[in-house]
Every structure is written in structure tokens, then in C-alpha cells.
Scaffold this motif. Structure first.
Motif, PDB file in Angstrom:
ATOM      1  N   ALA A  94      -1.010  16.148 -17.074  1.00 52.22           N
ATOM      2  CA  ALA A  94      -1.451  16.663 -15.598  1.00 52.22           C
ATOM      3  C   ALA A  94      -0.946  15.902 -14.601  1.00 52.22           C
ATOM      4  CB  ALA A  94      -3.104  16.552 -15.532  1.00 52.22           C
ATOM      5  N   GLU A  95      -0.963  16.315 -13.306  1.00 51.69           N
ATOM      6  CA  GLU A  95      -0.264  15.680 -12.361  1.00 51.69           C
ATOM      7  C   GLU A  95      -1.262  15.170 -11.408  1.00 51.69           C
ATOM      8  OE1 GLU A  95       2.762  18.031 -10.523  1.00 51.69           O
ATOM      9  OE2 GLU A  95       3.305  18.728 -12.298  1.00 51.69           O
ATOM     10  N   VAL A  96      -1.072  13.945 -10.747  1.00 50.25           N
ATOM     11  CA  VAL A  96      -1.803  13.229  -9.689  1.00 50.25           C
ATOM     12  C   VAL A  96      -0.724  12.943  -8.505  1.00 50.25           C
ATOM     13  CG1 VAL A  96      -3.280  12.335 -11.334  1.00 50.25           C
ATOM     14  CG2 VAL A  96      -1.317  11.024 -10.692  1.00 50.25           C
ATOM     15  N   SER A  97      -1.445  13.017  -7.434  1.00 52.28           N
ATOM     16  CA  SER A  97      -0.481  12.610  -6.231  1.00 52.28           C
ATOM     17  C   SER A  97      -0.191  11.354  -5.774  1.00 52.28           C
ATOM     18  CB  SER A  97      -1.359  13.193  -4.742  1.00 52.28           C
ATOM     19  OG  SER A  97      -2.784  12.522  -4.925  1.00 52.28           O
ATOM     20  N   ALA A  98      -0.691  10.306  -6.615  1.00 50.05           N
ATOM     21  CA  ALA A  98      -0.370   8.967  -6.403  1.00 50.05           C
ATOM     22  C   ALA A  98       1.064   8.592  -7.024  1.00 50.05           C
ATOM     23  CB  ALA A  98      -1.551   7.930  -6.954  1.00 50.05           C
ATOM     24  N   PRO A  99       1.798   7.405  -6.693  1.00 47.95           N
ATOM     25  CA  PRO A  99       3.010   7.082  -7.452  1.00 47.95           C
ATOM     26  C   PRO A  99       2.704   6.419  -8.638  1.00 47.95           C
ATOM     27  CG  PRO A  99       2.517   5.724  -5.658  1.00 47.95           C
ATOM     28  CD  PRO A  99       1.210   6.640  -5.675  1.00 47.95           C
ATOM     29  N   PRO A 100       3.481   6.578  -9.798  1.00 52.91           N
ATOM     30  CA  PRO A 100       3.326   5.797 -11.177  1.00 52.91           C
ATOM     31  C   PRO A 100       2.953   4.261 -11.017  1.00 52.91           C
ATOM     32  CG  PRO A 100       5.607   6.901 -10.939  1.00 52.91           C
ATOM     33  CD  PRO A 100       4.959   7.010  -9.562  1.00 52.91           C
ATOM     34  N   ASP A 101       3.245   3.426  -9.805  1.00 52.96           N
ATOM     35  CA  ASP A 101       2.619   2.243 -10.100  1.00 52.96           C
ATOM     36  C   ASP A 101       1.083   2.168  -9.781  1.00 52.96           C
ATOM     37  OD1 ASP A 101       3.454   2.760  -7.126  1.00 52.96           O
ATOM     38  OD2 ASP A 101       3.281   0.743  -6.638  1.00 52.96           O
ATOM     39  N   VAL A 102       0.751   2.801  -8.972  1.00 57.64           N
ATOM     40  CA  VAL A 102      -0.740   3.113  -8.622  1.00 57.64           C
ATOM     41  C   VAL A 102      -1.372   3.611  -9.783  1.00 57.64           C
ATOM     42  CG1 VAL A 102      -2.224   4.153  -7.244  1.00 57.64           C
ATOM     43  CG2 VAL A 102      -0.175   3.335  -6.089  1.00 57.64           C
ATOM     44  N   VAL A 103      -0.830   4.548 -10.327  1.00 51.83           N
ATOM     45  CA  VAL A 103      -1.429   5.168 -11.687  1.00 51.83           C
ATOM     46  C   VAL A 103      -1.466   4.036 -12.842  1.00 51.83           C
ATOM     47  CG1 VAL A 103      -1.677   6.853 -13.291  1.00 51.83           C
ATOM     48  CG2 VAL A 103      -0.997   7.477 -11.057  1.00 51.83           C
ATOM     49  N   TYR A 104      -0.378   3.306 -12.923  1.00 53.65           N
ATOM     50  CA  TYR A 104      -0.373   2.390 -13.991  1.00 53.65           C
ATOM     51  C   TYR A 104      -1.520   1.163 -13.803  1.00 53.65           C
ATOM     52  CZ  TYR A 104       1.100  -1.139 -17.195  1.00 53.65           C
ATOM     53  OH  TYR A 104       1.321  -2.354 -18.087  1.00 53.65           O
ATOM     54  N   ARG A 105      -1.433   0.857 -12.553  1.00 54.16           N
ATOM     55  CA  ARG A 105      -2.414  -0.245 -12.374  1.00 54.16           C
ATOM     56  C   ARG A 105      -3.999   0.115 -12.552  1.00 54.16           C
ATOM     57  NH1 ARG A 105       0.880  -1.150  -7.837  1.00 54.16           N
ATOM     58  NH2 ARG A 105      -0.620  -0.249  -6.338  1.00 54.16           N
ATOM     59  N   ALA A 106      -4.420   1.514 -12.311  1.00 53.99           N
ATOM     60  CA  ALA A 106      -5.522   1.979 -12.448  1.00 53.99           C
ATOM     61  C   ALA A 106      -5.821   2.128 -14.033  1.00 53.99           C
ATOM     62  CB  ALA A 106      -5.735   3.281 -12.043  1.00 53.99           C
ATOM     63  N   LEU A 107      -5.023   2.505 -14.868  1.00 57.14           N
ATOM     64  CA  LEU A 107      -5.075   2.512 -16.390  1.00 57.14           C
ATOM     65  C   LEU A 107      -5.005   0.938 -17.024  1.00 57.14           C
ATOM     66  CD1 LEU A 107      -2.305   5.340 -17.094  1.00 57.14           C
ATOM     67  CD2 LEU A 107      -4.971   5.460 -17.130  1.00 57.14           C
ATOM     68  N   ALA A 108      -4.057   0.232 -16.531  1.00 56.62           N
ATOM     69  CA  ALA A 108      -3.830  -0.843 -17.247  1.00 56.62           C
ATOM     70  C   ALA A 108      -4.432  -2.367 -16.704  1.00 56.62           C
ATOM     71  CB  ALA A 108      -2.245  -1.433 -17.624  1.00 56.62           C
TER      72      ALA A 108
END
Length: 159
Positions: free
Chosen positions: A24-38
Motif C-alpha cells: 500500500a502507499e502512504v503520503s509520508a516519506p520513507p524516513d518518517v514511515v521507518y521511524r514509525a515502524l522501528a
């Protein structure tokens, strides 16, 4: 009762007898998504409603996760590659019939946002495999709903 699972490496994501892959796609950039996950593991229940509790352990090298219905996992992080990949292996669980599990979250830039791909790689008894194959659509829906909620959460907290 929790029991030890088979130790698997990252290659299991490609060789597991059961592989469920969703994107799926999200509007946030990868660094923001990564921080939310990890980095923000305790917030998982706020966006992934199947998760009732997520706690980092071993100074961030592991996690303890509880799901709705009482399933528990003790996990080891096997990949923490900022902005691209976050993966963990279940070392112990009370899930009936589960023998091995590795989950991988792949992130890739997509326009101004991020393509999120989640692979659920598992092995288990014949009954476990059958139940999981029948649950595929529901697992996919749960993933898509979680990513939609994560997207909204990140949009509300990202300047």
C-alpha cells in the motif's frame, strides 16, 4: 503456553512455505514511515488494531508483541535498515501450530510518499497452513486498514 519457534534468517522471507505479501502507499516519506515502524514500537496499537501491545526489548534489538485474541510473540529484529527495511523473527509464541515466522516491511519512495510492502513469511502444521491460507483476505484487509491509519497518524503529526 508459549513455545520456542525455529530460528530463521532473512532468506526465509523468500523460502517460507507460506508467504503473504501486501503493499500500500502512504503520503509520508520513507524516513518518517521507518521511524514509525522501528523507533516508535509502542505506538503500533494506535494504527495496527490487531496489535494490543508492542514493547521494545533488549535495548531495541527485540520486541514483545500481543495481538487481539491473546496471541503473544517474543521477537528479534533481523533487519533495521533506515528508510528501506524493518524485519523481525518470532522466537517464541503461543500461536497454535506456528513453527517459524518472519515479517518484513520494505519501504520504497513512491512519488512524494512511500510504497509499503509487508511480507508475512511463516511455517506451521498443515492445519496452521490451511487456516492462514483461508485467512489471507482478512490479513490483507487488516494490513491495508493499518497502513491507512498509519498514513493518517503520520499526516497529523508530521509538520
Amino acid at each position: 503456553m508459549a513455545r520456542l519457534l525455529r530460528t530463521v534468517g532473512r532468506e526465509f522471507v523468500d523460502s517460507a512455505p507460506i508467504r503473504l505479501v501486501f503493499a500500500a502507499e502512504v503520503s509520508a516519506p520513507p524516513d518518517v514511515v521507518y521511524r514509525a515502524l522501528a523507533d516508535d514500537v509502542p505506538s503500533w496499537p494506535s494504527w495496527f488494531t490487531a496489535v494490543t501491545q508492542a514493547t521494545p526489548t533488549e535495548d531495541g534489538a527485540g520486541r514483545e508483541v500481543r495481538l487481539r485474541g491473546g496471541v503473544r510473540f517474543r521477537e528479534t529484529i533481523v533487519a533495521a535498515e533506515p528508510d528501506t527495511c524493518y524485519a523481525y523473527r518470532a522466537d517464541e509464541s503461543n500461536a497454535p501450530g506456528l513453527r517459524a515466522l518472519l515479517e518484513e516491511w520494505r519501504l520504497a519512495p513512491e512519488g512524494s510518499g512511500t510504497r509499503v510492502q509487508w511480507t508475512f513469511a511463516a511455517d506451521g502444521t498443515g492445519l496452521f497452513r490451511l487456516v492462514l491460507s483461508l485467512a489471507r483476505a482478512g490479513v490483507g484487509r487488516s494490513f491495508r486498514d493499518a497502513v491507512r491509519r498509519l498514513d493518517a497518524r503520520l499526516a497529523a503529526t508530521t509538520p
